[in-house]
Design a protein around this motif. Structure first.
Motif, PDB file in Angstrom:
ATOM      1  N   ILE A 118       0.856  -1.184   0.000  1.00 33.14           N
ATOM      2  CA  ILE A 118       0.000   0.000   0.000  1.00 33.14           C
ATOM      3  C   ILE A 118       0.894   1.236   0.000  1.00 33.14           C
ATOM      4  CG2 ILE A 118      -1.708   1.306   1.319  1.00 33.14           C
ATOM      5  CD1 ILE A 118      -2.749  -1.356   2.376  1.00 33.14           C
ATOM      6  N   PHE A 119       0.542   2.197  -0.866  1.00 34.10           N
ATOM      7  CA  PHE A 119       1.370   3.380  -1.044  1.00 34.10           C
ATOM      8  C   PHE A 119       0.644   4.640  -0.558  1.00 34.10           C
ATOM      9  CE2 PHE A 119       2.456   0.287  -4.288  1.00 34.10           C
ATOM     10  CZ  PHE A 119       3.840   0.245  -4.231  1.00 34.10           C
ATOM     11  N   GLN A 120       1.412   5.689  -0.367  1.00 34.55           N
ATOM     12  CA  GLN A 120       0.849   6.981   0.022  1.00 34.55           C
ATOM     13  C   GLN A 120      -0.118   7.507  -1.030  1.00 34.55           C
ATOM     14  OE1 GLN A 120       3.829   9.941   0.895  1.00 34.55           O
ATOM     15  NE2 GLN A 120       2.445  11.649   0.517  1.00 34.55           N
ATOM     16  N   SER A 121       0.186   7.245  -2.312  1.00 34.82           N
ATOM     17  CA  SER A 121      -0.587   7.836  -3.416  1.00 34.82           C
ATOM     18  C   SER A 121      -1.797   7.006  -3.839  1.00 34.82           C
ATOM     19  CB  SER A 121       0.334   8.036  -4.630  1.00 34.82           C
ATOM     20  OG  SER A 121       0.916   6.801  -5.018  1.00 34.82           O
ATOM     21  N   PHE A 122      -2.107   5.935  -3.088  1.00 38.39           N
ATOM     22  CA  PHE A 122      -3.276   5.068  -3.306  1.00 38.39           C
ATOM     23  C   PHE A 122      -3.155   4.163  -4.535  1.00 38.39           C
ATOM     24  CE2 PHE A 122      -5.437   9.218  -1.878  1.00 38.39           C
ATOM     25  CZ  PHE A 122      -5.067   9.041  -0.554  1.00 38.39           C
ATOM     26  N   ASN A 123      -2.609   4.707  -5.658  1.00 37.86           N
ATOM     27  CA  ASN A 123      -2.437   3.925  -6.897  1.00 37.86           C
ATOM     28  C   ASN A 123      -3.743   3.306  -7.383  1.00 37.86           C
ATOM     29  OD1 ASN A 123       0.221   4.604  -6.605  1.00 37.86           O
ATOM     30  ND2 ASN A 123       1.022   2.532  -6.796  1.00 37.86           N
ATOM     31  N   LEU A 124      -4.784   4.108  -7.428  1.00 44.61           N
ATOM     32  CA  LEU A 124      -6.075   3.639  -7.924  1.00 44.61           C
ATOM     33  C   LEU A 124      -6.285   4.087  -9.368  1.00 44.61           C
ATOM     34  CD1 LEU A 124      -8.422   4.458  -4.901  1.00 44.61           C
ATOM     35  CD2 LEU A 124      -7.159   2.341  -5.348  1.00 44.61           C
ATOM     36  N   ILE A 125      -7.193   3.381 -10.059  1.00 45.85           N
ATOM     37  CA  ILE A 125      -7.651   3.831 -11.376  1.00 45.85           C
ATOM     38  C   ILE A 125      -8.860   4.714 -11.095  1.00 45.85           C
ATOM     39  CG2 ILE A 125      -8.428   3.130 -13.667  1.00 45.85           C
ATOM     40  CD1 ILE A 125      -7.250   0.328 -12.999  1.00 45.85           C
ATOM     41  N   THR A 126      -8.654   6.000 -11.072  1.00 42.23           N
ATOM     42  CA  THR A 126      -9.667   6.911 -10.533  1.00 42.23           C
ATOM     43  C   THR A 126     -10.909   7.049 -11.413  1.00 42.23           C
ATOM     44  OG1 THR A 126      -8.487   8.790 -11.509  1.00 42.23           O
ATOM     45  CG2 THR A 126      -7.985   8.238  -9.218  1.00 42.23           C
ATOM     46  N   ARG A 127     -10.797   6.726 -12.704  1.00 54.57           N
ATOM     47  CA  ARG A 127     -11.925   6.952 -13.613  1.00 54.57           C
ATOM     48  C   ARG A 127     -12.841   5.731 -13.726  1.00 54.57           C
ATOM     49  NH1 ARG A 127     -11.084  11.571 -16.745  1.00 54.57           N
ATOM     50  NH2 ARG A 127     -12.435  10.809 -18.419  1.00 54.57           N
ATOM     51  N   THR A 128     -12.659   4.753 -12.826  1.00 55.91           N
ATOM     52  CA  THR A 128     -13.559   3.608 -12.817  1.00 55.91           C
ATOM     53  C   THR A 128     -14.079   3.398 -11.397  1.00 55.91           C
ATOM     54  OG1 THR A 128     -13.836   1.315 -13.534  1.00 55.91           O
ATOM     55  CG2 THR A 128     -11.778   1.855 -12.400  1.00 55.91           C
ATOM     56  N   THR A 129     -14.913   2.395 -11.221  1.00 53.18           N
ATOM     57  CA  THR A 129     -15.571   2.201  -9.930  1.00 53.18           C
ATOM     58  C   THR A 129     -14.641   1.590  -8.897  1.00 53.18           C
ATOM     59  OG1 THR A 129     -16.347  -0.001 -10.554  1.00 53.18           O
ATOM     60  CG2 THR A 129     -17.811   1.857 -11.041  1.00 53.18           C
ATOM     61  N   VAL A 130     -15.077   1.722  -7.652  1.00 51.61           N
ATOM     62  CA  VAL A 130     -14.338   1.168  -6.528  1.00 51.61           C
ATOM     63  C   VAL A 130     -14.166  -0.339  -6.677  1.00 51.61           C
ATOM     64  CG1 VAL A 130     -14.565   0.637  -4.053  1.00 51.61           C
ATOM     65  CG2 VAL A 130     -14.880   2.990  -4.877  1.00 51.61           C
ATOM     66  N   ILE A 131     -15.252  -1.040  -6.999  1.00 46.79           N
ATOM     67  CA  ILE A 131     -15.152  -2.502  -7.098  1.00 46.79           C
ATOM     68  C   ILE A 131     -14.215  -2.920  -8.233  1.00 46.79           C
ATOM     69  CG2 ILE A 131     -17.200  -2.809  -8.568  1.00 46.79           C
ATOM     70  CD1 ILE A 131     -17.695  -5.432  -6.969  1.00 46.79           C
ATOM     71  N   ASN A 132     -14.195  -2.162  -9.325  1.00 47.49           N
ATOM     72  CA  ASN A 132     -13.266  -2.500 -10.399  1.00 47.49           C
ATOM     73  C   ASN A 132     -11.818  -2.344  -9.960  1.00 47.49           C
ATOM     74  OD1 ASN A 132     -15.144  -3.257 -12.304  1.00 47.49           O
ATOM     75  ND2 ASN A 132     -15.258  -1.251 -13.279  1.00 47.49           N
ATOM     76  N   ASN A 133     -11.565  -1.372  -9.097  1.00 43.38           N
ATOM     77  CA  ASN A 133     -10.214  -1.211  -8.550  1.00 43.38           C
ATOM     78  C   ASN A 133      -9.824  -2.406  -7.695  1.00 43.38           C
ATOM     79  OD1 ASN A 133      -8.617   1.551  -8.853  1.00 43.38           O
ATOM     80  ND2 ASN A 133     -10.813   2.031  -8.979  1.00 43.38           N
ATOM     81  N   VAL A 134     -10.746  -2.875  -6.871  1.00 42.17           N
ATOM     82  CA  VAL A 134     -10.445  -4.029  -6.015  1.00 42.17           C
ATOM     83  C   VAL A 134     -10.256  -5.285  -6.850  1.00 42.17           C
ATOM     84  CG1 VAL A 134     -11.260  -5.446  -4.086  1.00 42.17           C
ATOM     85  CG2 VAL A 134     -11.681  -2.977  -4.084  1.00 42.17           C
ATOM     86  N   LEU A 135     -11.051  -5.420  -7.893  1.00 36.52           N
ATOM     87  CA  LEU A 135     -10.970  -6.601  -8.754  1.00 36.52           C
ATOM     88  C   LEU A 135      -9.619  -6.725  -9.465  1.00 36.52           C
ATOM     89  CD1 LEU A 135     -14.568  -6.555 -10.259  1.00 36.52           C
ATOM     90  CD2 LEU A 135     -13.582  -8.419  -8.903  1.00 36.52           C
ATOM     91  N   THR A 136      -8.905  -5.621  -9.619  1.00 38.56           N
ATOM     92  CA  THR A 136      -7.589  -5.704 -10.263  1.00 38.56           C
ATOM     93  C   THR A 136      -6.621  -6.571  -9.465  1.00 38.56           C
ATOM     94  OG1 THR A 136      -6.776  -3.669  -9.203  1.00 38.56           O
ATOM     95  CG2 THR A 136      -7.833  -3.441 -11.363  1.00 38.56           C
TER      96      THR A 136
END
Length: 250
Positions: free
Chosen positions: A84-102
């Motif tokens: 886990i990083f300070q910058s979150f490293n999320l794909i911000t233009r998609t949904t929360v669940i899609n981020n977790v699914l990665t």
């Protein structure tokens, strides 16, 4: 168990990031790593999952020599070690669940990963991970609509979906306000206790380290200058850890 035996890290320019590190971390510990900027905190935790290679000594995780891993064996190993990083490293233009699914992408056939095809079991695991960090209700919200604290919880949920044995957190609350930082630290504490996951957190805020973590490792100029219970960290210990710098550590 994570075990460092006389581990050193020297960068190509000659700079020594770590010097003669001897350290053992048992499964289920919650450990804070503190010190000045550039002291070697990030280097230490990033050697555990081979983001950085050690250049001397031996580093083992559950008896496996980390430097002996490559290819598929390294990828399998990294599945056990969440990051886990300070910058979150999320794909911000998609949904929360899609981020977790990665989290499942490394184990998926190429065609499913290319087209984002997830099975029911993977979707259920993603929802369960979101529930564990208290943001199940945000599953179908775009990540860029969340607060910083909520985004960090998504990052934590993504890591939990891997079913890790170890979580490495590199300044995970540095970008958060004090109230939100405490909420995220509460999440780490609960997950550590309920799931027996080893957590190593590189953290600038000493007050949070002492409040939430059971063990503190202090690093100065690439060397461990303190390793012991959080309750035994006093002004003398802090002066040793932060010797040579002017950073605030209240």
């Amino acid at each position: 168990m994570i075990k460092f035996e006389d581990v050193g890290k020297r960068y190509p320019n000659g700079y020594e990031g770590l010097k003669h590190i001897d350290l053992e971390i048992e499964q289920g510990e919650f450990v804070a790593i503190i010190g000045l900027s550039g002291a070697g905190k990030s280097t230490l935790i990033r050697t555990i999952n081979r983001m950085h290679d050690v250049t001397s000594g031996k580093l083992t995780v559950d008896g496996t020599d980390v430097m002996s891993l490559s290819g598929k064996s390294l990828r399998r190993f990294r599945r056990k070690v969440g990051m886990i990083f300070q910058s979150f490293n999320l794909i911000t233009r998609t949904t929360v669940i899609n981020n977790v699914l990665t989290a499942f992408v490394p184990d998926m056939p190429w065609y499913r990963s290319v087209f984002g095809i997830y099975n029911q079991e993977e979707k259920m695991k993603a929802l369960e991970a979101l529930d564990k960090v208290g943001i199940l209700d945000k599953a179908f919200v775009r990540a860029d609509q969340l607060s910083g604290g909520q985004q960090q919880r998504v990052a934590l949920a993504r890591t939990l979906a891997q079913n890790p044995e170890i979580i490495l957190a590199d300044e995970p609350v540095a970008a958060l306000d004090p109230v939100t930082a405490k909420q995220v630290m509460n999440d780490f504490t609960r997950i550590n206790k309920e799931m027996n996951i080893s957590i190593l957190i590189n953290i600038h805020h000493v007050d949070l380290a002492l409040k939430y973590c059971s063990r503190v490792i202090g690093i100065n100029a690439g060397e461990i200058v303190y390793d012991g219970p959080a309750v035994e960290v006093d002004k003398e210990v802090l002066n040793k850890i932060y010797k040579g710098g002017r950073e605030e550590h209240e």
